[in-house]
Design a protein around this motif. Structure first.
Motif, PDB file in Angstrom:
ATOM      1  N   ILE A  28       0.822  -1.207   0.000  1.00 23.71           N
ATOM      2  CA  ILE A  28       0.000   0.000   0.000  1.00 23.71           C
ATOM      3  C   ILE A  28       0.862   1.264   0.000  1.00 23.71           C
ATOM      4  N   SER A  29       2.029   1.185   0.645  1.00 16.69           N
ATOM      5  CA  SER A  29       2.923   2.340   0.651  1.00 16.69           C
ATOM      6  C   SER A  29       3.452   2.622  -0.755  1.00 16.69           C
ATOM      7  N   ASP A  30       3.812   1.556  -1.480  1.00 18.59           N
ATOM      8  CA  ASP A  30       4.322   1.739  -2.840  1.00 18.59           C
ATOM      9  C   ASP A  30       3.237   2.251  -3.785  1.00 18.59           C
ATOM     10  N   PHE A  31       2.014   1.756  -3.646  1.00 17.78           N
ATOM     11  CA  PHE A  31       0.929   2.229  -4.514  1.00 17.78           C
ATOM     12  C   PHE A  31       0.632   3.714  -4.243  1.00 17.78           C
ATOM     13  N   GLU A  32       0.697   4.095  -2.956  1.00 19.05           N
ATOM     14  CA  GLU A  32       0.462   5.499  -2.622  1.00 19.05           C
ATOM     15  C   GLU A  32       1.564   6.380  -3.205  1.00 19.05           C
ATOM     16  N   ARG A  33       2.794   5.915  -3.170  1.00 16.40           N
ATOM     17  CA  ARG A  33       3.899   6.699  -3.716  1.00 16.40           C
ATOM     18  C   ARG A  33       3.815   6.790  -5.244  1.00 16.40           C
ATOM     19  N   ILE A  34       3.346   5.743  -5.884  1.00 16.97           N
ATOM     20  CA  ILE A  34       3.157   5.798  -7.340  1.00 16.97           C
ATOM     21  C   ILE A  34       2.167   6.901  -7.690  1.00 16.97           C
ATOM     22  N   SER A  35       1.098   7.010  -6.910  1.00 17.22           N
ATOM     23  CA  SER A  35       0.110   8.063  -7.164  1.00 17.22           C
ATOM     24  C   SER A  35       0.678   9.445  -6.862  1.00 17.22           C
ATOM     25  N   ASP A  36       1.539   9.545  -5.837  1.00 15.17           N
ATOM     26  CA  ASP A  36       2.215  10.818  -5.563  1.00 15.17           C
ATOM     27  C   ASP A  36       3.019  11.269  -6.777  1.00 15.17           C
ATOM     28  N   HIS A  37       3.742  10.320  -7.380  1.00 14.56           N
ATOM     29  CA  HIS A  37       4.551  10.664  -8.555  1.00 14.56           C
ATOM     30  C   HIS A  37       3.660  10.974  -9.760  1.00 14.56           C
ATOM     31  N   ALA A  38       2.469  10.380  -9.787  1.00 15.07           N
ATOM     32  CA  ALA A  38       1.518  10.729 -10.853  1.00 15.07           C
ATOM     33  C   ALA A  38       1.156  12.206 -10.765  1.00 15.07           C
ATOM     34  N   LEU A  39       0.927  12.696  -9.543  1.00 15.32           N
ATOM     35  CA  LEU A  39       0.620  14.119  -9.358  1.00 15.32           C
ATOM     36  C   LEU A  39       1.824  14.979  -9.733  1.00 15.32           C
ATOM     37  N   ASN A  40       3.033  14.516  -9.379  1.00 19.91           N
ATOM     38  CA  ASN A  40       4.242  15.266  -9.748  1.00 19.91           C
ATOM     39  C   ASN A  40       4.371  15.377 -11.268  1.00 19.91           C
ATOM     40  N   ILE A  41       4.095  14.281 -11.967  1.00 15.45           N
ATOM     41  CA  ILE A  41       4.169  14.292 -13.427  1.00 15.45           C
ATOM     42  C   ILE A  41       3.108  15.225 -14.006  1.00 15.45           C
ATOM     43  N   ALA A  42       1.910  15.203 -13.405  1.00 14.19           N
ATOM     44  CA  ALA A  42       0.845  16.105 -13.856  1.00 14.19           C
ATOM     45  C   ALA A  42       1.253  17.560 -13.659  1.00 14.19           C
ATOM     46  N   GLU A  43       1.946  17.844 -12.568  1.00 18.49           N
ATOM     47  CA  GLU A  43       2.417  19.215 -12.322  1.00 18.49           C
ATOM     48  C   GLU A  43       3.490  19.614 -13.341  1.00 18.49           C
ATOM     49  N   CYS A  44       4.326  18.658 -13.737  1.00 19.56           N
ATOM     50  CA  CYS A  44       5.289  18.931 -14.805  1.00 19.56           C
ATOM     51  C   CYS A  44       4.562  19.255 -16.111  1.00 19.56           C
ATOM     52  N   ALA A  45       3.503  18.502 -16.389  1.00 16.07           N
ATOM     53  CA  ALA A  45       2.714  18.756 -17.598  1.00 16.07           C
ATOM     54  C   ALA A  45       2.053  20.130 -17.523  1.00 16.07           C
TER      55      ALA A  45
END
Length: 595
Positions: free
Chosen positions: A431-448
């Motif tokens: 669950i910690s890894d899945f949550e971190r994957i979603s955190d990086h999804a938001l980071n990528i969206a912010e880059c976009a």
């Protein structure tokens, strides 16, 4: 008498400016004096609608702003600290509490015609004395609390001077027949409500709007029939700042923000309709009564009191109404259904509780994958709606981690078999890894978002390389998530070879991009975004590796991540070389990268 002269108009505008500034200074200073204690009180003592109502009214009376109180509550709900139901009572209390300012403003109408020692008690004298004390504390005190108190006193004094200036400027209008006729037209309920709404929406303060209405009352042209619909419009218009706070908020945050306008609209519809229907059959004698500052403050308070008392018993219905108007996103609906599985009654039967966790975590994993893929699509086709969807889903996945983590810890306190303990351990790590994957999804969206807002375009070489890396990332993500959902150990063995290749691709691409920047093909601003993307891609693949490694290690009864990684890379076991070579051929960078 003729309409206002140029000097009167300037005096009126100056009075409005002083009035608004004084109100803002007084409110801001009051909040500083209170510090963070008001927020703590609001958060902790709202377990019943009545408590929330009383607290909301009290806090708003102190900080002189229903909008500030309501926006604060929207923030609590948005962060998950408070539920929508708990926020409703506070907002209703804030609607009532903001009427206190009108009573403060009535002080400006206290007579100043006395002579001799009684002049000391006049409003102008007291206001002057307060201003002197305020400026001394504000300018010369080194104690922060005294400094803030000085700001409160100064704000009050400026507000009172502004009120006095407005009243003096509009006083000549009491002889103007055209002005009186103009104000009389507002006795039309619809027109009066619209005027009050629009005016309050522009200045974004119900207290200020009521204060200006009180200042106009010195003309003698404000009757009850004029004041009542304007007061209703002012109440509705005060919701505009709260609605603005809903931009970018979660679904529950938006629902909370909409409680304010819905409450005010319902109040106007029910109380207004009831009042005018009764008046149509039994005309009220007081409709033509000339209003002054005190009676306007009284009308404002009575209207808000009746409105909030009418709505307070229907907190549950208000919650259902905003939930129907602002439905859950698909991710939030899935989350709610999943959380219904995690009931404490299942804890007495660990196999059942673990199975409920498995179903819920699989949904979390799928949503994390979908969120990452959604964020990647923003790099090509950016839209604010999709960005908000990524942000909202990230909040949902944070809730998954909190709920599942708490539930799994409860399971570990039960008597578990070896297999059950292994499953629980795997889930806690995953669950910690899945949550971190979603955190990086938001980071990528912010880059976009940055790429879109700054109109950044990558060079052809950078785009080609990024497409290769993105394809590899999508495969490692889908492979890891599917392996976890299916508990497919063989598929999990494919993850680490691809993760290692992604690390190497990122290293190569960083070197290539530095060379492009040095040759002037790419700019530094492009380089920052490009490197941020590479970092997030690499971290996502790392978390995919963690999920696969945990599965493999638990299968072999030796949960030691570093041991597995060292062994699989050093011994090239279980087809590592073959898988790596297949991926290397599939995801090779273009030969020409300096373009």
């Amino acid at each position: 008498m003729s309409p206002l002269s140029f000097s009167d108009i300037v005096s009126l505008l100056g009075g409005i400016a002083l009035f608004l500034f004084g109100m803002a200074l007084m409110g801001d200073s009051l909040k500083k004096v209170a510090g963070d204690r008001l927020e703590v009180v609001l958060y902790r003592l709202t377990n019943t609608p009545l408590k929330g109502f009383l607290l909301g009214a009290g806090v708003t009376a102190v900080i002189q702003s229903s909008s500030a109180t309501s926006v604060m509550v929207v923030g609590f709900v948005n962060s998950g600290m408070m539920r929508v139901r708990e926020s409703i009572g506070i907002i209703l209390g804030a609607i009532l509490g903001t009427s206190v300012t009108g009573w403060v403003l009535t002080l400006s109408s206290i007579g100043g015609t006395s002579t001799g020692w009684m002049d000391i008690l006049s409003t102008s004298t007291l206001t002057g004395a307060i201003a002197v004390v305020g400026i001394i504390l504000y300018s010369f005190s080194k104690n922060q609390t005294k400094n803030n108190v000085g700001g409160v006193l100064l704000g009050f004094a400026v507000l009172m001077y502004g009120m006095s200036a407005m009243s003096s400027a509009v006083a000549p209008l009491r002889e103007s027949e055209s002005f009186i006729a103009f104000l009389t037209s507002f006795s039309n309920p619809i027109l009066g409500i619209l005027v009050g709404l629009l005016f309050t929406a522009i200045i974004q303060s119900a207290s200020a709007a009521v204060g200006i209405l009180q200042a106009l009352s010195v003309t003698g042209a404000i009757t009850f029939s004029v004041a009542f619909p304007i007061i209703m419009g002012i109440a509705i218009g005060a919701s505009v700042p709260v609605l603005l706070s809903a931009i970018g908020a979660t679904t529950n945050g938006r629902r909370t923000a909409f409680i304010y306008p819905i409450s005010e609209i319902l109040g106007a519809l029910v109380l207004g309709a009831l009042f005018y229907i009764v008046n149509a059959f039994l005309p009220f004698a007081f409709m033509g009564t000339v209003m002054d500052t005190v009676t306007i403050a009284l009308l404002n308070t009575v209207y808000r009191l009746l409105e909030t008392l009418m709505l307070l018993p229907f907190v549950g219905q208000l919650e259902k109404l905003v939930s129907a108007l602002i439905p859950d996103t698909p991710e939030e609906k899935s989350q709610q259904e999943a959380f219904n599985l995690l009931e404490d009654r299942f804890l007495e039967t660990p196999p059942l509780a673990i199975e409920q966790c498995r179903i819920t975590i699989n949904q979390m994993a799928q949503q994390a994958q979908d969120n990452l893929l959604r964020s990647l699509s923003l790099l090509d086709h950016y839209s604010e709606e999709e960005f908000q969807a990524v942000s909202s889903c990230e909040t949902v996945i944070d809730n998954y981690e909190d709920k599942l983590g708490t539930y799994l810890i409860k399971i570990t306190g039960k008597a578990l078999s070896k297999e059950q303990a292994e499953s629980t351990t795997k889930y806690l790590h995953a669950i910690s890894d899945f949550e971190r994957i979603s955190d990086h999804a938001l980071n990528i969206a912010e880059c976009a978002q940055e790429k879109y807002s700054k109109e950044i375009s990558f060079s052809l070489g950078a785009v080609d390389e990024l497409n290769v890396l993105r394809s590899a990332l999508q495969e490692v993500l889908k492979t890891a998530i599917q392996a976890f959902i299916d508990n497919n150990i063989e598929q999990a063995y494919h993850v680490e070879p691809l993760e290692e290749l992604i690390d190497q691709l990122c290293d190569e691409m960083k070197l290539h991009h530095v060379e492009r920047v040095q040759k002037g093909i790419c700019s530094l601003s492009q380089g920052f975004v490009f490197n941020d993307l590479l970092t997030n891609f690499e971290r996502v693949s790392d978390h995919c590796s963690n999920v696969a490694v945990a599965m493999i290690e638990l299968e072999s009864d030796e949960f030691e991540t570093h041991s597995y990684l060292d062994g699989v890379k050093a011994m090239r076991s279980h087809n590592f070389d073959r898988y790596y070579e297949e991926y290397r051929k599939k995801y090779s960078l273009p030969d020409v990268y300096i373009q």
